[in-house]
Design a protein around this motif. Structure first.
Motif, PDB file in Angstrom:
ATOM      1  N   TYR A   1     -21.710 -14.846 -83.178  1.00  0.00           N
ATOM      2  CA  TYR A   1     -20.754 -15.941 -83.329  1.00  0.00           C
ATOM      3  C   TYR A   1     -21.472 -17.286 -83.223  1.00  0.00           C
ATOM      4  N   GLN A   2     -20.941 -18.246 -83.961  1.00  0.00           N
ATOM      5  CA  GLN A   2     -21.383 -19.637 -83.823  1.00  0.00           C
ATOM      6  C   GLN A   2     -20.145 -20.483 -83.572  1.00  0.00           C
ATOM      7  N   ASN A   3     -20.124 -21.146 -82.410  1.00  0.00           N
ATOM      8  CA  ASN A   3     -18.936 -21.919 -82.032  1.00  0.00           C
ATOM      9  C   ASN A   3     -17.670 -21.068 -82.105  1.00  0.00           C
TER      10      ASN A   3
ATOM     11  N   TYR B   1     -27.489 -24.137 -81.795  1.00  0.00           N
ATOM     12  CA  TYR B   1     -26.468 -23.710 -82.751  1.00  0.00           C
ATOM     13  C   TYR B   1     -25.277 -23.036 -82.076  1.00  0.00           C
ATOM     14  N   LYS B   2     -25.261 -23.068 -80.744  1.00  0.00           N
ATOM     15  CA  LYS B   2     -24.159 -22.504 -79.958  1.00  0.00           C
ATOM     16  C   LYS B   2     -23.860 -21.060 -80.390  1.00  0.00           C
ATOM     17  N   ILE B   3     -24.911 -20.240 -80.318  1.00  0.00           N
ATOM     18  CA  ILE B   3     -24.817 -18.843 -80.731  1.00  0.00           C
ATOM     19  C   ILE B   3     -24.438 -17.970 -79.542  1.00  0.00           C
TER      20      ILE B   3
ATOM     21  N   ILE C   1     -31.177 -19.422 -87.930  1.00  0.00           N
ATOM     22  CA  ILE C   1     -31.328 -18.644 -86.697  1.00  0.00           C
ATOM     23  C   ILE C   1     -32.057 -17.322 -86.959  1.00  0.00           C
TER      24      ILE C   1
END
Length: 397
Positions: free
Chosen positions: A339-341, A300-302, A366
């Motif tokens: 943050y995500q992306n 999830y690109k956290i 998440i």
């Protein structure tokens, strides 16, 4: 920790790559090996036995390699460093006792001392990749046999630059107070630097640092005021380290403390550190799955960013500050922005004095990450302790 086999015979010594020794020398090696075992890892006792004789150390190291005695290999590598550092070849050991030798304490160096001794004794020269692999295998075996110095060095290698974090303290906690003072010191340093300043775990960290290896405390000269001393130290000797004031002392970097006087420091130790409240062992235990958290972080690109803010309060016992002629009371909030992306999706905060979650959010995708962060910052009161632990997960394969 004993050797795993018996002493090599002269014929066996050929397979190790060095020349057969005389019967007398073999007897001497047997006696020396037995004495090394009896030293139980006391490096200065081993130095006393060897009396600066590096050639005998190399022979003993080869025997330890042949017998798979990883613990003694590590101990001999520390002794070799001590021999060179202490210039033992220049000493008259006939008039010395162990207490006369320089105080010796190893510290984790990513297997550097071991690999240096291995290459010297075995007469090889390995590249970095080979040395790392050899070190990992040796220290894992020694740690599995209960040798705490090996466990500390192995864990320090795995945690890299995050050894001054709460997550690192959690790894060491089961072995604290078991006889390895340096492990106790690293545990204390991780608590001190990985928890909220002034919190109970912060003081527990100072306690373990002080009672194990000792804290480097520095005092002003007779002609200096404390303010002058602090300014001089920060300007000339801090080496760019971060610093903060607390309890009337200046804390510089991860371990150094500047105190106004020796009496002031001794009073603090007596009144504060001798009455520290220790966290129960179970407080270091909570369930989490590192691989699952890494999977979610990557998938999830956290990312997370620590933040700090203050909140106005009606409680007059809290911090006070003059603002436009009015006394304003407030308390601090430590937060981790999620943050995500690169888009902020939430925030998890902890109140500095109570360690209670002040603000959080839910996200089913998440949720294991959120729960992990909450667990860490409610134990430490410090958002960066969770951030550094999450960074450690990034190294997982």
């Amino acid at each position: 920790m004993a050797f795993l086999g018996t002493v090599s015979s002269c014929n066996e010594s050929i397979s190790l790559g060095f020349q057969p020794v005389s019967g007398e020398t073999t007897v001497n090696l047997k006696s020396l090996k037995s004495a090394v075992i009896d030293a139980r890892g006391n490096i200065n006792e081993i130095r006393m036995l060897l009396k600066g004789d590096v050639e005998s150390l190399k022979l003993l190291f080869k025997i330890a390699v042949e017998e798979g005695d990883v613990v003694t290999q590590i101990q001999l590598s520390h002794a070799l460093f001590g021999i060179k550092w202490g210039k033992d070849n220049t000493k008259d050991f006939s008039s010395l006792v162990v207490g006369d030798l320089e105080a010796f304490s190893y510290y984790p160096r990513e297997f550097e001392l071991f690999n240096s001794a291995y290459d010297l004794a075995m007469e090889v020269e390995a590249d970095r990749k080979t040395c790392d692999a050899r070190g990992l295998e040796t220290f894992r075996m020694a740690a599995s046999r209960g040798y705490l110095p090996a466990f500390l060095e192995l864990t320090s290698k795995e945690w890299g630059k995050y050894t001054s974090s709460y997550g690192f303290a959690v790894q060491l906690q089961p072995f604290v107070g078991k006889g390895d003072k340096l492990l106790d010191y690293y545990f204390g340093q991780a608590l001190k630097n990985g928890c909220q300043i002034g919190s109970e775990p912060y003081y527990e960290g100072l306690y373990w640092m002080n009672q194990s290896c000792g804290i480097p405390v520095k005092y002003p000269k007779g002609y200096q005021s404390f303010e002058e001393f602090k300014s001089f130290y920060i300007e000339r000797q801090s080496g760019g380290s971060t610093y903060y004031s607390h309890d009337g002392f200046l804390h510089v970097g991860e371990s150094i403390i500047l105190a106004p006087s020796q009496e002031a420091w001794e009073t603090f130790v007596e009144e504060k550190l001798r009455h520290v409240k220790f966290a129960p062992s179970e407080s270091y235990l909570f369930k989490y799955d590192p691989k699952q958290i890494k999977f979610l972080l990557d998938g999830y690109k956290i990312s997370v960013v620590p933040a700090r803010s203050c909140v106005k309060s009606s409680d007059e016992e809290r911090h006070a500050q003059q603002c436009r002629g009015e006394t304003v009371h407030f308390f601090y909030i430590d937060s981790l922005l999620v943050y995500q992306n690169d888009r902020k999706i939430g925030e998890i905060s902890v109140q500095e004095d109570s360690f209670k979650i002040h603000q959080t959010f839910k996200d089913p995708k998440i949720q294991p990450i959120i729960e992990f962060i909450e667990n860490v910052i409610t134990r430490t009161g410090f958002s960066d302790s969770a951030r550094s632990w999450l960074k450690q997960f990034e190294k997982l394969l």
